[in-house]
Design an enzyme around this catalytic site. Structure first.
Site: not given
Length: 293
Positions: A11, A16, A225
């Site tokens: 996302d 990310d 992440d």
């Protein structure tokens, strides 16, 4: 030596973006595709952000797919307070790639197809709310058996929330999906939780990339992440972990979305996940630095 085959389910916000960059620079990794999900920012912006990162890294050859735009049952949540309204710190990008570069095939169907075509070889790294994965296993219940491994960033181990009192963002953003995935995906599963990432964080002084600093708006470096991705690339990074059965609390004013660790085996679950506790921070730091060169 064969390259590790990864699929990234993202996302794309700040962390990310860092994870994608780390995967792109890894010499022994092949990224089969990137599926996008609602989360840090709405799906359309997630797609744009993913393409922006790929363009910065000259890797627009990697296919990007549009997955689920909303959770199964939960109310939509985004993280604009940290990631900015666009998910990447609201940094102007006049030359950003257009959405015409997104693949026509839908994300969930693409995820199923990529795993089927590479049975037993794919490591799936999920750093978004788990909606795409939950829908995929509903469409193909045999899917987890075809995976080599699953790495998740999400959940918590000490009931410390970052979105609600006891809930981590990815699990709160689609609680039912998180529950389904932890029930149905019985492949080897490793989880990087919220508290783990906080206790294994790197200081900003170890970073040198202006792009990463810019999109975080100077708010510090929390590589949530990136830990799941780094472990998927090289699991020797993990120096302390534990195996335990887990589930997700679906109800409760304070506890909805909280990951539950069943140390007493009261759930009678055969499948136990690996919970990351400590990583080799020097090795991790070097992986981060390499990805930002």
């Amino acid at each position: 030596m064969m390259k590790k085959k990864l699929i990234l389910d993202v996302d794309t916000g700040v962390d990310d973006a860092q994870a994608i960059m780390m995967a792109l620079i890894a010499p022994d990794v092949e990224i089969l595709g990137i599926t996008c999900c609602h989360g840090n920012t709405p799906l359309e912006k997630v797609l744009k952000n993913t393409l922006r990162v790929l363009k910065v890294c000259n890797r627009l050859d990697i296919p990007v797919y549009a997955g689920c735009s909303q959770p199964l049952l939960s109310n939509k949540q985004h993280a604009s307070d940290y990631h900015g309204k666009d998910g990447l710190g609201d940094v102007p990008a006049a030359d950003a790639p257009g959405l015409e570069l997104v693949q026509k095939k839908k994300g969930v169907q693409a995820l199923i197809k990529m795993i089927k075509q590479n049975q037993g070889e794919v490591t799936l790294v999920a750093t978004a709310p788990l909606t795409n994965l939950a829908v995929a296993v509903q469409l193909d219940p045999s899917l987890p058996k075809k995976l080599k491994a699953l790495y998740i960033m999400g959940g918590n181990i000490e009931s410390r929330g970052n979105t609600t009192t006891c809930g981590e963002f990815n699990f709160v953003a689609d609680t039912e999906a998180a529950y389904i995935v932890l029930e149905r995906y019985t492949c080897p599963t490793t989880i990087a939780t919220w508290e783990f990432t906080c206790s294994n964080s790197l200081p900003w002084k170890s970073q040198s990339a202006e792009y990463q600093k810019e999109i975080t708006a100077g708010k510090g470096f929390n590589a949530c992440d990136t830990y799941a991705l780094a472990a998927a690339i090289d699991d020797s990074l993990i120096i302390e972990s534990e195996k335990v059965a887990v589930t997700v609390e679906l109800v409760g004013d304070c506890t909805r979305g909280m990951m539950v660790l069943d140390y007493m085996d009261l759930l009678n679950k055969k499948h136990k996940v690996t919970i990351m506790k400590k990583v080799d921070l020097e090795k991790f730091k070097q992986m981060v630095i390499n990805s930002l060169k």
